[in-house]
Design a protein around this motif. Structure first.
Motif, PDB file in Angstrom:
ATOM      1  N   TRP A   1       0.841  -1.202   0.000  1.00 55.99           N
ATOM      2  CA  TRP A   1       0.000   0.000   0.000  1.00 55.99           C
ATOM      3  C   TRP A   1       0.874   1.249   0.000  1.00 55.99           C
ATOM      4  O   TRP A   1       0.587   2.223  -0.691  1.00 55.99           O
ATOM      5  CB  TRP A   1      -0.923   0.019   1.210  1.00 55.99           C
ATOM      6  N   PHE A   2       1.964   1.202   0.784  1.00 55.28           N
ATOM      7  CA  PHE A   2       2.875   2.348   0.837  1.00 55.28           C
ATOM      8  C   PHE A   2       3.598   2.541  -0.495  1.00 55.28           C
ATOM      9  O   PHE A   2       3.879   3.669  -0.900  1.00 55.28           O
ATOM     10  CB  PHE A   2       3.881   2.197   1.976  1.00 55.28           C
ATOM     11  N   ILE A   3       3.854   1.442  -1.204  1.00 59.07           N
ATOM     12  CA  ILE A   3       4.467   1.549  -2.532  1.00 59.07           C
ATOM     13  C   ILE A   3       3.543   2.347  -3.455  1.00 59.07           C
ATOM     14  O   ILE A   3       3.975   3.265  -4.151  1.00 59.07           O
ATOM     15  CB  ILE A   3       4.790   0.163  -3.120  1.00 59.07           C
ATOM     16  N   LEU A   4       2.251   2.009  -3.438  1.00 55.99           N
ATOM     17  CA  LEU A   4       1.302   2.735  -4.290  1.00 55.99           C
ATOM     18  C   LEU A   4       1.140   4.188  -3.843  1.00 55.99           C
ATOM     19  O   LEU A   4       0.973   5.082  -4.672  1.00 55.99           O
ATOM     20  CB  LEU A   4      -0.050   2.025  -4.304  1.00 55.99           C
ATOM     21  N   SER A   5       1.208   4.423  -2.551  1.00 58.51           N
ATOM     22  CA  SER A   5       1.083   5.783  -2.045  1.00 58.51           C
ATOM     23  C   SER A   5       2.319   6.615  -2.381  1.00 58.51           C
ATOM     24  O   SER A   5       2.208   7.737  -2.877  1.00 58.51           O
ATOM     25  CB  SER A   5       0.861   5.756  -0.534  1.00 58.51           C
ATOM     26  N   CYS A   6       3.509   6.074  -2.118  1.00 59.65           N
ATOM     27  CA  CYS A   6       4.757   6.831  -2.300  1.00 59.65           C
ATOM     28  C   CYS A   6       5.204   6.928  -3.758  1.00 59.65           C
ATOM     29  O   CYS A   6       5.714   7.960  -4.176  1.00 59.65           O
ATOM     30  CB  CYS A   6       5.881   6.191  -1.489  1.00 59.65           C
ATOM     31  N   PHE A   7       5.034   5.848  -4.530  1.00 55.13           N
ATOM     32  CA  PHE A   7       5.592   5.821  -5.883  1.00 55.13           C
ATOM     33  C   PHE A   7       4.569   6.077  -6.984  1.00 55.13           C
ATOM     34  O   PHE A   7       4.944   6.258  -8.144  1.00 55.13           O
ATOM     35  CB  PHE A   7       6.302   4.488  -6.126  1.00 55.13           C
ATOM     36  N   ALA A   8       3.265   6.068  -6.621  1.00 53.12           N
ATOM     37  CA  ALA A   8       2.239   6.363  -7.627  1.00 53.12           C
ATOM     38  C   ALA A   8       1.298   7.478  -7.170  1.00 53.12           C
ATOM     39  O   ALA A   8       0.484   7.949  -7.957  1.00 53.12           O
ATOM     40  CB  ALA A   8       1.438   5.101  -7.958  1.00 53.12           C
ATOM     41  N   GLY A   9       1.392   7.879  -5.906  1.00 49.46           N
ATOM     42  CA  GLY A   9       0.552   8.965  -5.406  1.00 49.46           C
ATOM     43  C   GLY A   9      -0.888   8.573  -5.173  1.00 49.46           C
ATOM     44  O   GLY A   9      -1.774   9.426  -5.167  1.00 49.46           O
ATOM     45  N   PHE A  10      -1.161   7.293  -4.944  1.00 47.97           N
ATOM     46  CA  PHE A  10      -2.532   6.829  -4.748  1.00 47.97           C
ATOM     47  C   PHE A  10      -3.059   7.227  -3.371  1.00 47.97           C
ATOM     48  O   PHE A  10      -2.328   7.263  -2.396  1.00 47.97           O
ATOM     49  CB  PHE A  10      -2.600   5.307  -4.865  1.00 47.97           C
ATOM     50  N   ARG A  11      -4.360   7.498  -3.314  1.00 46.13           N
ATOM     51  CA  ARG A  11      -5.081   7.699  -2.058  1.00 46.13           C
ATOM     52  C   ARG A  11      -5.563   6.331  -1.574  1.00 46.13           C
ATOM     53  O   ARG A  11      -5.582   5.368  -2.339  1.00 46.13           O
ATOM     54  CB  ARG A  11      -6.289   8.599  -2.282  1.00 46.13           C
ATOM     55  N   ALA A  12      -6.024   6.263  -0.332  1.00 50.38           N
ATOM     56  CA  ALA A  12      -6.485   4.994   0.241  1.00 50.38           C
ATOM     57  C   ALA A  12      -7.604   4.371  -0.606  1.00 50.38           C
ATOM     58  O   ALA A  12      -7.599   3.163  -0.853  1.00 50.38           O
ATOM     59  CB  ALA A  12      -6.955   5.191   1.681  1.00 50.38           C
ATOM     60  N   ALA A  13      -8.547   5.180  -1.066  1.00 60.90           N
ATOM     61  CA  ALA A  13      -9.653   4.650  -1.876  1.00 60.90           C
ATOM     62  C   ALA A  13      -9.144   4.062  -3.186  1.00 60.90           C
ATOM     63  O   ALA A  13      -9.649   3.042  -3.663  1.00 60.90           O
ATOM     64  CB  ALA A  13     -10.680   5.745  -2.156  1.00 60.90           C
TER      65      ALA A  13
END
Length: 165
Positions: free
Chosen positions: A71-83
């Motif tokens: 989840w942190f990979i998607l948040s940090c490297f793709a800028g994704f929100r939780a949803a």
């Protein structure tokens, strides 16, 4: 004397408006003659973003448990929100002639967009070996709560959204 906090100012303004509305209701002052209605509306100031530091990202990538690390990979490297993380699927990773793109099918405000995918994101999504949702049972709120608990365990006092910054 120091000025009162924004919340106190807002409460005082609302109190004045209610007093004058009540006076108008009792017909003690004419309708629409309230000086309190001209008082400014106070807004809560926006806080500054608190992105993860490079050191915090190193800790997260080396010590976070699975699936929170992903989840942190998607948040940090793709800028994704939780949803967006909770809805992410293998089919969202699209190969193009010059690399991979990741699609955000249900972004904030209903936006549908694609962005270049970082190699770390590509490897993580491919490791699931599915075109379906990567985490089919988790809801955004539960994902966010679990991610925050993992950050606390790692000694980082921030939220999942900090990766986006």
């Amino acid at each position: 004397m120091l000025s009162p906090a924004t919340a106190t100012k807002k409460n005082n303004i609302n109190r004045m408006k209610m007093i004058y509305r009540h006076l108008m209701y009792l017909k003690l002052i004419p309708e629409g003659d309230s000086p309190a209605e001209k008082l400014p509306k106070l807004r809560k100031p926006k806080s500054m973003p608190r992105p993860f530091t490079s050191h915090e990202v190193e800790i997260i990538m080396s010590q976070a448990n699975h699936p929170q690390r992903d989840w942190f990979i998607l948040s940090c490297f793709a800028g994704f929100r939780a949803a967006e993380i909770s809805l992410c699927s293998g089919a969202d990773l699209e190969e193009h002639q010059d690399g991979y793109m990741i699609r955000i099918p249900a972004g904030k405000g209903g936006t549908d967009l694609s962005l270049p995918a970082h190699p770390v994101v590509v490897d993580m999504i491919k490791s699931y070996k599915t075109l379906g949702r990567l985490w089919p049972t988790i809801k955004p709120h539960h994902l966010s709560v679990a991610a925050c608990a993992e950050l606390r365990r790692l000694g980082i006092n921030k939220k999942l959204h900090s990766g986006r910054h």
